[in-house]
Design an enzyme around this catalytic site. Structure first.
Site, PDB file in Angstrom:
ATOM      1  N   LYS A  46       0.808  -1.200   0.000  1.00 32.98           N
ATOM      2  CA  LYS A  46       0.000   0.000   0.000  1.00 32.98           C
ATOM      3  C   LYS A  46       0.850   1.262   0.000  1.00 32.98           C
ATOM      4  O   LYS A  46       0.334   2.373  -0.093  1.00 32.98           O
ATOM      5  CB  LYS A  46      -0.900   0.024   1.241  1.00 32.98           C
ATOM      6  CG  LYS A  46      -1.828  -1.139   1.418  1.00 32.98           C
ATOM      7  CD  LYS A  46      -2.538  -1.028   2.795  1.00 32.98           C
ATOM      8  CE  LYS A  46      -3.220  -2.335   3.140  1.00 32.98           C
ATOM      9  NZ  LYS A  46      -3.687  -2.323   4.541  1.00 32.98           N
ATOM     10  N   ILE A 108       8.986   3.216  -1.283  1.00 34.79           N
ATOM     11  CA  ILE A 108      10.295   3.123  -0.626  1.00 34.79           C
ATOM     12  C   ILE A 108      10.985   1.821  -0.996  1.00 34.79           C
ATOM     13  O   ILE A 108      10.322   0.803  -1.201  1.00 34.79           O
ATOM     14  CB  ILE A 108      10.128   3.256   0.917  1.00 34.79           C
ATOM     15  CG1 ILE A 108      11.459   3.507   1.604  1.00 34.79           C
ATOM     16  CG2 ILE A 108       9.403   2.068   1.521  1.00 34.79           C
ATOM     17  CD1 ILE A 108      11.326   4.123   3.000  1.00 34.79           C
ATOM     18  N   ASP A 110      13.899  -0.529   0.671  1.00 35.25           N
ATOM     19  CA  ASP A 110      14.705  -0.722   1.868  1.00 35.25           C
ATOM     20  C   ASP A 110      15.840  -1.681   1.504  1.00 35.25           C
ATOM     21  O   ASP A 110      16.795  -1.270   0.857  1.00 35.25           O
ATOM     22  CB  ASP A 110      13.792  -1.250   2.981  1.00 35.25           C
ATOM     23  CG  ASP A 110      14.478  -1.323   4.334  1.00 35.25           C
ATOM     24  OD1 ASP A 110      15.670  -1.003   4.410  1.00 35.25           O
ATOM     25  OD2 ASP A 110      13.835  -1.708   5.324  1.00 35.25           O
ATOM     26  N   GLY A 112      15.547  -3.968  -0.665  1.00 32.38           N
ATOM     27  CA  GLY A 112      15.366  -4.235  -2.096  1.00 32.38           C
ATOM     28  C   GLY A 112      14.667  -5.541  -2.435  1.00 32.38           C
ATOM     29  O   GLY A 112      14.388  -5.822  -3.612  1.00 32.38           O
ATOM     30  N   THR A 114      11.586  -6.641  -2.066  1.00 34.29           N
ATOM     31  CA  THR A 114      10.257  -6.558  -2.677  1.00 34.29           C
ATOM     32  C   THR A 114      10.370  -6.253  -4.171  1.00 34.29           C
ATOM     33  O   THR A 114       9.757  -6.939  -5.009  1.00 34.29           O
ATOM     34  CB  THR A 114       9.424  -5.459  -1.977  1.00 34.29           C
ATOM     35  OG1 THR A 114       9.419  -5.738  -0.579  1.00 34.29           O
ATOM     36  CG2 THR A 114       8.010  -5.399  -2.511  1.00 34.29           C
ATOM     37  N   LYS A 138      16.222   4.128   0.449  1.00 32.37           N
ATOM     38  CA  LYS A 138      16.882   4.140   1.760  1.00 32.37           C
ATOM     39  C   LYS A 138      18.318   3.681   1.642  1.00 32.37           C
ATOM     40  O   LYS A 138      18.620   2.773   0.871  1.00 32.37           O
ATOM     41  CB  LYS A 138      16.154   3.142   2.664  1.00 32.37           C
ATOM     42  CG  LYS A 138      15.408   3.794   3.781  1.00 32.37           C
ATOM     43  CD  LYS A 138      15.234   2.795   4.882  1.00 32.37           C
ATOM     44  CE  LYS A 138      13.791   2.645   5.214  1.00 32.37           C
ATOM     45  NZ  LYS A 138      13.617   1.769   6.384  1.00 32.37           N
ATOM     46  N   ASP A 166       3.573   3.493   6.188  1.00 29.98           N
ATOM     47  CA  ASP A 166       2.936   3.255   7.492  1.00 29.98           C
ATOM     48  C   ASP A 166       3.891   2.724   8.539  1.00 29.98           C
ATOM     49  O   ASP A 166       4.960   2.189   8.240  1.00 29.98           O
ATOM     50  CB  ASP A 166       1.825   2.213   7.339  1.00 29.98           C
ATOM     51  CG  ASP A 166       2.400   0.803   7.178  1.00 29.98           C
ATOM     52  OD1 ASP A 166       3.241   0.599   6.278  1.00 29.98           O
ATOM     53  OD2 ASP A 166       2.034  -0.091   7.977  1.00 29.98           O
TER      54      ASP A 166
HETATM   55  P1  IMP Z   1      12.308  -4.040   1.021  1.00 34.07           P
HETATM   56  O1  IMP Z   1      11.718  -5.275   0.449  1.00 34.07           O
HETATM   57  O2  IMP Z   1      13.201  -4.295   2.209  1.00 34.07           O
HETATM   58  O3  IMP Z   1      12.975  -3.128   0.005  1.00 34.07           O
HETATM   59  O4  IMP Z   1      11.142  -3.217   1.693  1.00 34.07           O
HETATM   60  C1  IMP Z   1      10.198  -2.592   0.963  1.00 34.07           C
HETATM   61  C2  IMP Z   1       8.864  -2.542   1.685  1.00 34.07           C
HETATM   62  O5  IMP Z   1       8.987  -2.501   3.119  1.00 34.07           O
HETATM   63  C3  IMP Z   1       8.227  -1.251   1.274  1.00 34.07           C
HETATM   64  O6  IMP Z   1       7.425  -1.480   0.121  1.00 34.07           O
HETATM   65  C4  IMP Z   1       7.462  -0.856   2.523  1.00 34.07           C
HETATM   66  O7  IMP Z   1       6.195  -1.478   2.494  1.00 34.07           O
HETATM   67  C5  IMP Z   1       8.246  -1.450   3.670  1.00 34.07           C
HETATM   68  N1  IMP Z   1       9.182  -0.475   4.278  1.00 34.07           N
HETATM   69  C6  IMP Z   1      10.519  -0.526   4.237  1.00 34.07           C
HETATM   70  N2  IMP Z   1      11.065   0.495   4.902  1.00 34.07           N
HETATM   71  C7  IMP Z   1      10.038   1.234   5.369  1.00 34.07           C
HETATM   72  C8  IMP Z   1       9.964   2.460   6.141  1.00 34.07           C
HETATM   73  O8  IMP Z   1      10.963   3.096   6.528  1.00 34.07           O
HETATM   74  N3  IMP Z   1       8.726   2.912   6.412  1.00 34.07           N
HETATM   75  C9  IMP Z   1       7.587   2.276   6.013  1.00 34.07           C
HETATM   76  N4  IMP Z   1       7.615   1.134   5.289  1.00 34.07           N
HETATM   77  C10 IMP Z   1       8.833   0.617   4.971  1.00 34.07           C
HETATM   78 MG    MG Z   2       4.192  -1.350   5.856  1.00 27.38          MG
END
Ligand code: IMP
Ligand code: MG
Length: 186
Positions: A46, A108, A110, A112, A114, A138, A166
């Site tokens: 979302k 975002i 984080d 990576g 996702t 990030k 969120d």
């Molecule tokens: P990744 O798979 O670690 O890159 O994380 C991506 C997903 O984690 C994003 O699509 C967000 O839903 C959630 N996320 C990561 N960091 C944050 C943050 O600082 N605030 C809110 N949601 C986050």
């Molecule tokens: Mg979330």
């Protein structure tokens, strides 16, 4: 600036003016790259809700291509430890992506995981092109390969909330991006 009174909201990181300047710049880049080529803006739910709605209107304001908006939703359960369980597609697109020009839009990145997962999944559907657009990149350690084609802002490695992002499903409607106050467990 609108301020929600809540003890979990830490210092503001990006004001709504900075966010709209950034979205405007990204909309200009996308509009120029896809002029005359119909585009699918594919939001990751979302966290992309605010970003994609402003981006879509920004692209129109820059005389960009015709576009459709679609969504996917990825879920990860945190029970498997710090890095969470592998991502799972919880909601799929309504339209086939074969032959389409797709820009994957997330609020975002984080570590990576996702976007890497979605990139590999969607490439398998034979789009004409697939690029990624992220509002907040990030400064986090990345173990996976992630190419960000349209990058908004680079943020420090802290947990942020607002403008769609969120903490425990709250604060998505904050009109700016803030740090989550220290002491909250993520
Ligand atoms: P990744 O798979 O670690 O890159 O994380 C991506 C997903 O984690 C994003 O699509 C967000 O839903 C959630 N996320 C990561 N960091 C944050 C943050 O600082 N605030 C809110 N949601 C986050
Ligand atoms: Mg979330």
């Amino acid at each position: 600036m609108t301020v929600l009174q809540d003890s979990s909201i830490g210092p503001a990181l990006y004001s709504s003016a900075e966010l709209s300047e950034t979205v405007d710049r990204l909309a200009g880049e996308i509009a120029a790259d896809y002029r005359g080529k119909p585009l699918v803006l594919l939001g990751v739910l979302k966290g992309a809700i605010c970003f994609i709605s402003d981006l879509a209107r920004g692209i129109a304001a820059k005389n960009g291509p015709e576009l459709t908006v679609d969504y996917v939703c990825v879920e990860r359960y945190k029970s498997a430890g710090f890095s969470g369980s592998p991502p799972r597609l919880a909601l799929d697109t309504r339209q086939p992506l074969s032959g389409a020009n797709v820009v994957l839009v997330d609020g975002i990145a984080d570590n990576g995981t996702t976007l890497n997962f979605l990139g590999r999944l969607l490439e398998g559907r034979g789009p004409a092109s697939l690029r990624t657009c992220v509002l907040i990149d990030k400064h986090a350690p990345r173990e996976v390969d992630l190419r960000i084609d349209y990058r908004g802002l680079r943020a420090p490695n802290c947990f942020v909330i607002g403008y769609g992002l969120d903490y425990q499903e709250q604060y998505r409607n904050l009109p700016y991006v803030a740090e989550l106050r220290e002491g909250q467990t993520v």
